[in-house]
Each structure stands twice: as C-alpha cells, then as structure tokens.
Design a protein around this motif. Sequence first.
Motif, short mmCIF file in Angstrom:
data_model
loop_
_atom_site.label_atom_id
_atom_site.label_comp_id
_atom_site.label_asym_id
_atom_site.label_seq_id
_atom_site.Cartn_x
_atom_site.Cartn_y
_atom_site.Cartn_z
N ASP A 176 0.82 -1.22 0.00
CA ASP A 176 0.00 0.00 0.00
C ASP A 176 0.85 1.26 0.00
OD1 ASP A 176 -2.43 -1.23 -0.11
OD2 ASP A 176 -2.70 -1.31 2.07
N GLY A 177 2.17 1.08 0.02
CA GLY A 177 3.05 2.24 0.00
C GLY A 177 3.33 2.81 1.38
N ASP A 178 2.88 2.12 2.44
CA ASP A 178 3.17 2.60 3.79
C ASP A 178 4.60 2.24 4.17
OD1 ASP A 178 0.66 3.65 4.32
OD2 ASP A 178 -0.12 1.71 5.00
N GLU A 179 5.29 3.21 4.77
CA GLU A 179 6.64 2.93 5.25
C GLU A 179 6.53 2.26 6.62
OE1 GLU A 179 8.87 6.29 6.54
OE2 GLU A 179 10.78 5.34 6.10
N LEU A 180 7.33 1.25 6.83
CA LEU A 180 7.32 0.55 8.11
C LEU A 180 8.75 0.49 8.64
CD1 LEU A 180 4.71 -0.63 9.30
CD2 LEU A 180 5.48 -2.87 8.53
N VAL A 181 8.93 0.95 9.87
CA VAL A 181 10.25 0.87 10.51
C VAL A 181 10.13 -0.15 11.63
CG1 VAL A 181 12.03 2.15 11.75
CG2 VAL A 181 10.64 3.31 10.02
N LEU A 182 10.90 -1.19 11.56
CA LEU A 182 10.83 -2.25 12.57
C LEU A 182 12.19 -2.39 13.24
CD1 LEU A 182 8.89 -4.91 10.49
CD2 LEU A 182 7.95 -3.20 12.04
N GLY A 183 12.17 -2.49 14.57
CA GLY A 183 13.43 -2.59 15.29
C GLY A 183 14.07 -1.23 15.29
N ALA A 184 15.28 -1.12 14.89
CA ALA A 184 16.00 0.15 14.77
C ALA A 184 16.95 0.39 15.92
CB ALA A 184 15.06 1.35 14.63
#
Lengths: 487, 353
Positions: A176-184
């Motif tokens: 869907d074009g959503d940015e997802l940041v996991l962890g980091a």
Amino acid sequence: MIPAPRDDILAALRACLPGDALLTEQAELAPYECDGLSALARRPLAVALPKTEAEVVAVLACCRRFDVPVVARGAGTGLSGGALPHPEGVVLSLARLNRILAIDAAAGTARVEPGVRNLALSEAAAPHGLYYAPDPSSQIACTIGGNVAENSGGVHCLKYGLTLHNVVGVRGYTSDGDELVLGAGAPDGPGLDLLPIVIGSEGMLLVLVEVTVRLLPRPPLARVAMASFPDVGRACDAVAQIIAAGIVPAGLEMMDRGAAAAVEPFCGAGYDLDAAAILLVESDGTPAEVEDEIARVGAIVRAAGASAVRVSRDEAERIRLWSGRKNAFPAAGRISPDYYCMDGTIPRKHLARMLDAIAAMAGRYGLRCINVFHAGDGNLHPLILFDANAPGEWPRAEAFGAEILELCVELGGTITGEHGVGEEKLGSMCVQFSPAERGVFLAVKAAFDPAGILNPGKVIPTLHRCAEYGRMRVHRGATPFAHLERF
Amino acid sequence: MGDDLQRIIDAVREAAATGVPLAIRGGGTKDFLGERIIGTPLEIGGHAGIVDYDPSELVVTARAGTPLAELEALLASRGQMLAFEPPHFAPGGTVGGAVAAGLAGPRRASAGGVRDFVLGASIVSGGGELLRFGGRVMKNVAGYDVSRLLCGSLGVLGPIVEVSLKVLPKPALERTLEYELDAPAAVAAFNRAARQPLPVSATSWCAGRARIRLSGAPAAVESARHVLGGREVESGDAAAWWEALRHHRAPLLAARTPLWRVVVPATAPLLPLETPELVEWAGALRWCRAGEDGAAVRARARAAGGAAALWHGPAGSRMFDDLPAAALAIHRRLKASFDPAAIFNRGRLDPGL
Ligand SMILES: Cc1cc2nc3c(=O)[nH]c(=O)nc-3n(C[C@H](O)[C@H](O)[C@H](O)COP(=O)(O)OP(=O)(O)OC[C@H]3O[C@@H](n4cnc5c(N)ncnc54)[C@H](O)[C@@H]3O)c2cc1C
C-alpha cells in the motif's frame, strides 16, 4: 478485475524510472528468469532496476495501481525459487540500492541499503575491527536484502546466530506504500515484535529498502580442526559429544566421502579422501582460549573414533580447509551436469539414520547424492546429482528431494533450514503444516499485503496444491516413479 | 499438573461462542505488565511438564504452564541455562508467561532476547484449534516465523501452550569487575568494552558503581580481566547482584511512581532530563524516575530511536507508547485473524487490540 493492458503498465513504469532502469525485451529478461534454482524458470513482464528509494516507492505504487505482482530480487542466488518471476509481474531488483549508509563503530552497527553484498559489508567493517557474522557460502554475491528475506545462515551460525540474530532493524514498504520501521537499534519497542516475522518472509510482506545489522568484533584468532572418520555414525556421535561437553564451536560442519571427493580436485583443500566423513570444527577467541578448546575437541573426536585430526597452523591453512566446504555447491556442478540442493533440518541425534536413509533412496531413484551439512545445527544439504537433459532425471531428482524432506518432518525436523520455501517446496509445506496453520500464514500475508501483490504464490500452498501433492505422493515411497524400485 | 490442553481448548471455544473475553494467566507473576487486564482468567498453570529435553541437542520443549524455576533447575542439573535470563519477579512464573512477556535479563545485550531463543511454539487459535509453528530444531525457515511473533505478545494472539527453546551451556567461569563512575562515563565504558572481542555477558550501573560481568572459557575471562582492569567483586556478592538485577529484587527499582523503562540504542547520549536509577544492557536499558511529563519522556526516547514504557505509573496510566498508524493497521489485521472474536487479553498490549 480485467487486467490492464500490458502497454499501459509498461508506460506507467517507464514514467517513473530512468531509461536504463526498465528491461522489457526478451533477451534482457533472460538473466532474470530464474534464481539459483535454475530448474524453475519463467520470464516476467518487465524488470525494474531502481537506484533510489523514491524509484522503488514509485514502482510499487505503479504496480499497486495496476494490480501487478511484484517480485523483489537481490542477487538471485536463492535456492528455492523465491525470486522466480511472476509471468504477469514485475521483477523489482534492489541490486542497485547498494550503498553502505553508515557504519557506527561505537554502537557496532551498520545501516545499509538492501542491495549491499554480504561480503562487501564485512569488508567495509574490517577497518574498524568488526565484521558481519552470518556468512552464507554465497556471500561474495548474495545481498543483505536477500539474506533478510531468507533468514540465511552460514557456517558460523551455530555460535553467532542466523540473520535473525544479527539484524537489529529494517525499513521497508508495504504494497500500500506505507513505510514501516521495525526494530531500529533498540530492543523492546511497543506492540508486537514484527521484525522476526519479516525476517525470512521471502519478499511477501515488505519490500526492504534499509537494513541495520549488528557488527561483531573480529575474534583475535580462529583455527579449524579437521577430523577424519571411518564411518558416518562415529562422526555424528562426535558432534553430539562436542555439544554435550558444553562446547559451542564457531563452526561444526560435516562432509561425506562423496562430497570430499568432489571438492578436493577443485580446491586442493587437503581432505582425507579415505575417510567416510570429515568433520570441520572451528574454534575462535583469544589464543589461550582457542588452544584450550581445540585440545578438548581433539580429545573428544579421537575418543569418538576419528582416525586422524589435523589442525590449521595459520590463517592460510584455515581458509584452505574451509574452501572445500564453502565451494561444495560449485564443485557438485563440476562432477555432474546439474545438481539439486536440499536443505532440511533434523534433530542432530537422527543424523546418522538420515544419511543411511538418503543412501538407500539414492539407490532407489538411481541418482547419486553427496552430502555437506551444518552438523552442529542438524541442517543437511544433500546434493542430488542429475542431468537435466536426460529424460526423466529432473522429475526423479525432485521426487527424491521431496522424500528426503518428508523424512525430515517425520524425524521432528523441518523442510528448510535456511534456503526458504520459495516456489520449490510448496508441496512439502503441505506435509509440515496443517490447513489451519497454512491459513495463519495466509492471514499474516494479508495483514501486511492486503492487495496480495508481493511475491504472490510463494511459500504458502493453496488447498488445491496440497491436494495435488497428496495425489502425487500417495504415501512415502509410492511415487509415480514406482518402477524405480528395480534400479 | 500435566496435560490440561483440552480444558484450555474447551474454554477458548466457549469464550469464542459467547464473546466473553479471557485473561490468559500463567503464574500471575506479571499481572502488572501491560495495560489493564480484563476478562475471565484462563489459567495455563495446570498445563505443565517437560515434553522433551536432550542436552546434546541444546533444545528443551516444555508445556507452557511449566514453572520457570523448575525448567531452569533441570537445565542447571545438566550444566545448561536459558541464556536470555528471564526475570521471575516472584516465585511461580511459568515458561509460557516468560515467552509471552518477552522480557530478558542482564545477558540481553550479549546473548539476545527471548525471541532469539524461541525455536517453536504451539498456540490455541481463536477458533479453539491447536496450531504449531517453528519446531524443535535450530534452523527452520518454513513459513513465517510465527513462534517468534508470540514473544512479547502478552497473549493477544492466543494462549501459548507449548514452547521449544534453544538452551546454552553455562559458562565455565564468571567474574565481575567494578568501577566508580558516573552514569555517562559508565555508558561510555560499556560501549568501549562491547567493541572489543571480550566475553562481556552483562553490564550495570547503579548509584555510582559500574559493573561488568565476564563469562566464558577461563582463558578468555582471565585475559579480559587484565584488559578491562577495575576491582574484582567477590563471586558470591557478584552472583547475588546479577540475580537481584535480573529479578528486580528489592531494593532495586522499588515500585514508586513514576518508574520509566527506557530502551534506546546503547550509544545514545544520556539526556539532560534523564536521571537514571539503573542502567543495563551496555547502556541500552535505562530505568529512570525523572520525567513527570510522560509525553515528553516518550517523545525523547522515540527521538533517540527507542521507546519508553511507564513501568510503575499512577493508577489508570498507560504503560506502552502508541503504535505508528501503519504498524497499528497491521496489528489490527493480525489480531482479527488470530482472534476473530477478540477474546484474548483484550487491550493488554495496546488499547486498540
Ligand atoms: C553457491 C551458493 C551457496 C549458498 N550458500 C548458502 C548458505 O551457506 N546459507 C544460506 O542460507 N544460503 C545459501 N545460499 C542461498 C542464497 O545465497 C541465500 O538465500 C541468499 O540470502 C539469497 O540472497 P540474494 O540476494 O541472492 O536473494 P534473491 O535470490 O535475489 O532473493 C531471495 C528472496 O529474497 C527476496 N528479496 C530479495 N531482496 C529483497 C528486498 N530488498 N526486499 C524484500 N524481499 C527481497 C526475494 O523476493 C526472494 O524471495 C547459497 C546459494 C548459492 C547459489
């Protein structure tokens, strides 16, 4: 929905990419028609080669708009058809996103684009005395994005973990074009830990554009001991006894006679060709620690029946002893027109039984099989040798492989330890998981990718596929190749 | 104690039919964890027992209700351990609860967290079906890694009924070194130590004293002791300290409000308003009292690339931070598929779930 005309899709893709970043001619598409499992091949509609994150996002949006499947691709070294194109889809190559964005030596982390090659990362970290631990044998070519998507392992993962244990964060985009940041960089964020579900998800949940990995300080010294065994059973006992003694070696690998014979002319590693099995045990740490561990390992393998033990004296010899193991796949390609690499994992205690069973199957299917494996964690790589041009050999190799995987499940193991399911092991998934469990996988996929355009059709078999598989393999041994019993 | 699976399945089916929410409960030692608990207790403690343990495989499989202490005693009798050092908080904690809570102890920075040691798990789905994910082997990439998704899920995806864990040999030797340092200097020292190939297994800073624990082969521990210097803590005192730290034993982290649990990248500078009471994990875990303005504490932690949880707060306060919108949408869809009737630990991980 009526599929959009091919020309409309291509025009839209052209509008969001520079001229050299979209391939559509048959000849240009050919190099992308398969991954490392060349038995499965088909051409996509187009190959997109973006150089920037913005271009990746644009390609995704375009594919979403036209409901076109997107198959992410790193270096294409995968061994299960994970990056096998979809015939109506776009191959989204991340190979040009290959910058190392930051190495934070103080934190022991690196932030990289997905197209960075595994070995290039360790090379870049070396001046800081650091390295990236997971080292698949394909490390010269495979990308970090591909490693994350497959949760790849290497010969050192018994002690240092898989990709999962060495990736601290990822950033990617949903369909869907959503940015997802996991962890980091920090553990224990709020909510569910989605990172482990994305690691090993074979390009079906997110398109990764950035990966943050943990770098480890390079141990001061590493040495490898090579032990020869007159039979496989004793080598397997030695493996269990090393672990039972409280030792977790940096590497614990085994090769059978066939594998050693295949690699020796190729690498000149100095393997003992009279041995039925060779065990490679690596120890790393301070010189005193290594000396102590190697001595203990030496005593254990001798007591377990090793006929000879050789310990590397310097780094050059260590690398030479590993070279054969690391080059086992290409070596198989030299002694046979084609080979089919399997990847099951079983509890270590069943290793000897498994190897006997494989030898019996080889007789029944009339195909040779050599074995290299990560003995320390029970991950087998039987290499089935065949000739794709000889009528019937590929289907026989496939059936042989499927039978090995069924036995892995029966022995309490799994159909894939590190190479992934891809398209190749869809049938075997039906053996390992119930319809309800496969339903959960479908739901996980839909939770990330409601549109269902990211690498569709991989990993999770449909009910229909499982019914087909069941019909084909009525029960173990009773395959459509029943006549092979006569071989 | 024993196989109590059918009772759990029956309870889930009934709850799904009636829509009555369930509060999944192991030993009840972590009731403080997460948001408000609602629902009829679904006790897992009766579903207990070791299913399989072969030390040479480095894997143990246990029913979720197995007491954590019992499991750890069994491992210790064979010279092995749970390397993630789950905190017990109080006697009676269960294996399933430890996995659902997802909390790790002092060894977190060097050995990894709970999910790094989970190899497989079984859960009961919202429809009352038994589902198995992962397995009992070290390497397994068949299908998505659902068993690791359960770590820290606080039960919102369903009751965990069995887990397989990777275990490790206990280190041959442990030594603890001590230094008089203020918090920023301690974090800097921990960061420096982590950059070197040294067998550091835990770090802590509290009340002006920094401690570094070394664990491993005697030769490695001894040589690291020379590299790092400092004063050696007597081994009994050292063991007691790390145990107290792991289990949050008094007087550490007394339940005065507010107590913030801030996780940040280990090298993040200590923030001006932050007065840590305790620092662990080479600097990545900071327990702080200051910061009555909760929103500001959370924002600062986020800006540093981490997160702040209000471990002890005034009645009615939220523990965890809000999820970003895109992540929340995925959480909601996952929840709806694992638990269509929304009966499991409603709201405990996030009010939206
Ligand atoms: C000679 C040889 C030796 C090997 N040895 C090992 C070994 O020791 N251990 C091991 O584990 N594997 C090994 N492999 C397998 C393979 O190298 C690994 O699976 C590797 O991680 C694949 O990386 P890749 O960049 O080539 O990915 P590809 O093959 O291009 O893709 C693999 C999967 O990742 C997905 N993907 C790629 N990039 C992204 C991205 N940016 N975002 C989302 N999804 C993405 C693809 O869709 C696909 O599903 C070997 C292969 C060969 C040919």
